[in-house]
Structures are given as structure tokens and as C-alpha cells.
Motif scaffolding. Sequence first.
Motif, PDB file in Angstrom:
ATOM      1  N   LEU A  65     -21.779  -4.796  15.237  1.00 49.19           N
ATOM      2  CA  LEU A  65     -20.533  -5.267  14.111  1.00 49.19           C
ATOM      3  C   LEU A  65     -20.730  -5.083  12.763  1.00 49.19           C
ATOM      4  N   THR A  66     -21.955  -5.000  12.494  1.00 53.08           N
ATOM      5  CA  THR A  66     -22.432  -4.887  11.001  1.00 53.08           C
ATOM      6  C   THR A  66     -22.070  -3.360  10.631  1.00 53.08           C
ATOM      7  N   ALA A  67     -21.974  -2.477  11.536  1.00 47.15           N
ATOM      8  CA  ALA A  67     -21.682  -1.151  11.240  1.00 47.15           C
ATOM      9  C   ALA A  67     -20.438  -0.836  11.241  1.00 47.15           C
ATOM     10  N   ALA A  68     -19.742  -1.529  12.087  1.00 45.26           N
ATOM     11  CA  ALA A  68     -18.312  -1.579  12.048  1.00 45.26           C
ATOM     12  C   ALA A  68     -17.785  -2.067  10.827  1.00 45.26           C
ATOM     13  N   TYR A  69     -18.259  -3.152  10.331  1.00 40.37           N
ATOM     14  CA  TYR A  69     -17.687  -3.908   9.130  1.00 40.37           C
ATOM     15  C   TYR A  69     -17.968  -2.809   8.058  1.00 40.37           C
ATOM     16  N   VAL A  70     -19.096  -2.252   7.871  1.00 45.15           N
ATOM     17  CA  VAL A  70     -19.366  -1.422   6.938  1.00 45.15           C
ATOM     18  C   VAL A  70     -18.659  -0.230   6.697  1.00 45.15           C
ATOM     19  N   GLY A  71     -18.492   0.591   7.955  1.00 42.46           N
ATOM     20  CA  GLY A  71     -17.559   1.670   7.883  1.00 42.46           C
ATOM     21  C   GLY A  71     -16.091   1.415   7.842  1.00 42.46           C
ATOM     22  N   VAL A  72     -15.666   0.395   8.223  1.00 41.90           N
ATOM     23  CA  VAL A  72     -14.219   0.114   7.880  1.00 41.90           C
ATOM     24  C   VAL A  72     -13.896  -0.369   6.452  1.00 41.90           C
ATOM     25  N   THR A  89      -1.680  12.983  -8.989  1.00 42.13           N
ATOM     26  CA  THR A  89      -1.917  14.091  -8.126  1.00 42.13           C
ATOM     27  C   THR A  89      -1.092  13.933  -6.633  1.00 42.13           C
ATOM     28  N   LEU A  90      -1.034  12.584  -6.380  1.00 34.13           N
ATOM     29  CA  LEU A  90      -0.487  12.370  -4.929  1.00 34.13           C
ATOM     30  C   LEU A  90       1.271  12.493  -5.125  1.00 34.13           C
ATOM     31  N   SER A  91       1.836  12.884  -4.124  1.00 34.81           N
ATOM     32  CA  SER A  91       3.154  12.847  -3.895  1.00 34.81           C
ATOM     33  C   SER A  91       3.585  11.345  -3.675  1.00 34.81           C
ATOM     34  N   TYR A  92       4.855  10.970  -3.659  1.00 36.91           N
ATOM     35  CA  TYR A  92       5.096   9.426  -3.494  1.00 36.91           C
ATOM     36  C   TYR A  92       4.940   9.286  -1.895  1.00 36.91           C
ATOM     37  N   ASP A  93       5.305  10.431  -0.958  1.00 36.79           N
ATOM     38  CA  ASP A  93       5.098   9.847   0.394  1.00 36.79           C
ATOM     39  C   ASP A  93       3.687   9.821   0.542  1.00 36.79           C
ATOM     40  N   ALA A  94       2.692  10.804   0.115  1.00 39.98           N
ATOM     41  CA  ALA A  94       1.266  10.678   0.507  1.00 39.98           C
ATOM     42  C   ALA A  94       0.862   9.119   0.090  1.00 39.98           C
ATOM     43  N   GLU A  95       1.293   8.982  -1.247  1.00 45.79           N
ATOM     44  CA  GLU A  95       0.802   7.463  -1.645  1.00 45.79           C
ATOM     45  C   GLU A  95       1.190   6.399  -0.929  1.00 45.79           C
ATOM     46  N   VAL A  96       2.438   6.467  -0.155  1.00 45.47           N
ATOM     47  CA  VAL A  96       2.853   5.279   0.416  1.00 45.47           C
ATOM     48  C   VAL A  96       2.067   5.415   1.875  1.00 45.47           C
ATOM     49  N   GLU A  97       1.762   6.775   2.294  1.00 48.73           N
ATOM     50  CA  GLU A  97       1.053   6.706   3.576  1.00 48.73           C
ATOM     51  C   GLU A  97      -0.457   6.114   3.388  1.00 48.73           C
ATOM     52  N   LEU A  98      -1.125   6.437   2.160  1.00 47.73           N
ATOM     53  CA  LEU A  98      -2.384   6.047   2.022  1.00 47.73           C
ATOM     54  C   LEU A  98      -2.642   4.666   1.974  1.00 47.73           C
ATOM     55  N   PHE A  99      -1.483   3.790   1.181  1.00 54.78           N
ATOM     56  CA  PHE A  99      -1.540   2.482   0.908  1.00 54.78           C
ATOM     57  C   PHE A  99      -1.107   1.761   2.396  1.00 54.78           C
ATOM     58  N   ASP A 100      -0.360   2.522   3.464  1.00 56.90           N
ATOM     59  CA  ASP A 100      -0.135   1.987   4.884  1.00 56.90           C
ATOM     60  C   ASP A 100      -1.644   1.931   5.199  1.00 56.90           C
ATOM     61  N   VAL A 101      -2.257   2.896   5.159  1.00 56.48           N
ATOM     62  CA  VAL A 101      -3.443   3.162   5.898  1.00 56.48           C
ATOM     63  C   VAL A 101      -4.434   1.917   5.430  1.00 56.48           C
ATOM     64  N   VAL A 102      -4.637   1.830   4.038  1.00 56.40           N
ATOM     65  CA  VAL A 102      -5.213   0.672   3.385  1.00 56.40           C
ATOM     66  C   VAL A 102      -5.047  -0.733   4.021  1.00 56.40           C
ATOM     67  N   THR A 103      -3.610  -0.911   3.963  1.00 56.59           N
ATOM     68  CA  THR A 103      -3.125  -2.162   4.512  1.00 56.59           C
ATOM     69  C   THR A 103      -3.575  -2.459   6.038  1.00 56.59           C
ATOM     70  N   ILE A 104      -3.659  -1.566   6.930  1.00 55.83           N
ATOM     71  CA  ILE A 104      -4.245  -1.322   8.077  1.00 55.83           C
ATOM     72  C   ILE A 104      -5.702  -1.725   8.337  1.00 55.83           C
ATOM     73  N   LEU A 105      -6.315  -1.245   7.316  1.00 57.55           N
ATOM     74  CA  LEU A 105      -7.927  -1.178   7.253  1.00 57.55           C
ATOM     75  C   LEU A 105      -8.120  -2.704   6.628  1.00 57.55           C
TER      76      LEU A 105
END
Length: 146
Positions: A65-72, A89-105
Motif C-alpha cells: 500500500l505504501t509503494a502504491a501510494y508513493v508511486g501514484v 512547449t505543450l500543445s493545448y490538446d496535450a495539456e488537456v490530456e495531461l491535466f486529465d491524467v493528473v485529475t485521475i491520479l
Amino acid sequence: EMFFRTGDYFVWNVDGYRMNLAMYIGIILGVVKRGLSRALIIMVALGWGVVRDSLGSALRTIIVLTAAYVGVSVSRDLMLVFAIEDMETLSYDAEVELFDVVTILTFVVAAVDVIFILWILDALNNTMEYLQSMNQSRKLMRYLRL
């Protein structure tokens, strides 16, 4: 952690640019510190050193559980910093996708935190019940003082 963060802020203040290595090491060390703190709190809540000498199979679960927490959490924090620092340096679409991944994480980190909190509360309750049932009032008083 604070050494690297302070060094990063000092270089940023003096030279006007961020020292990426210090910034990333500071983020990683901060997340590792938070993960180890959660693991140690669970160990104490389970009664390690007060009621039991070893944690047995619970230790493996704590480590996973600790390793999962640290990794995520490291992934989330590094992606967030990357998205904020490298916006030009990021395009708008790449930025939106990155923020979507950050939201899920962020939701995954919150779920792991909830697991930690519920496990800590359950372990505290079980340890106190065990000490009361065994009439170990002195250990119970020491445990309650923690």
C-alpha cells in the motif's frame, strides 16, 4: 526535501530559472516522506511494539500500500509540475490530456489515503479493544497517550 526545495527556490530567485534536478528530487523526497509516515502510523496503530512483536502478513500489505501510494503520488506530482512548468512547449490538446491524467491520479491518491485512514482507525480500535479485554490497563494508558 527542504534542502532541495530551498536550493531550487534560491537558484530561481538569483538566476531567474528553476533548477529542475533539485525541484524533482525535492518532490520525490517529499512524497517518500509522506508515504513512510503513513506506514509508520499504521504500524503503531496495529500495536507494533506495544501488543505484538511482529506484524506478520500485515507488513506485506503495508509495504504494498505504501509503494502504491508513493508511486501514484510521485507520478501525479511530477506530471502536475511538468504541465505547469512546460505550458509553452505543450500543445493545448496535450495539456488537456495531461491535466486529465493528473485529475485521475488525484482521485487514486485520495482513494489510497482513504484506505490508509480507515485502516488506521480500525487498527487503533482493535488494539484498544485487545488491551481492554486482556486487562492490560497500563499498556492501554501508554497507548492512549500516543
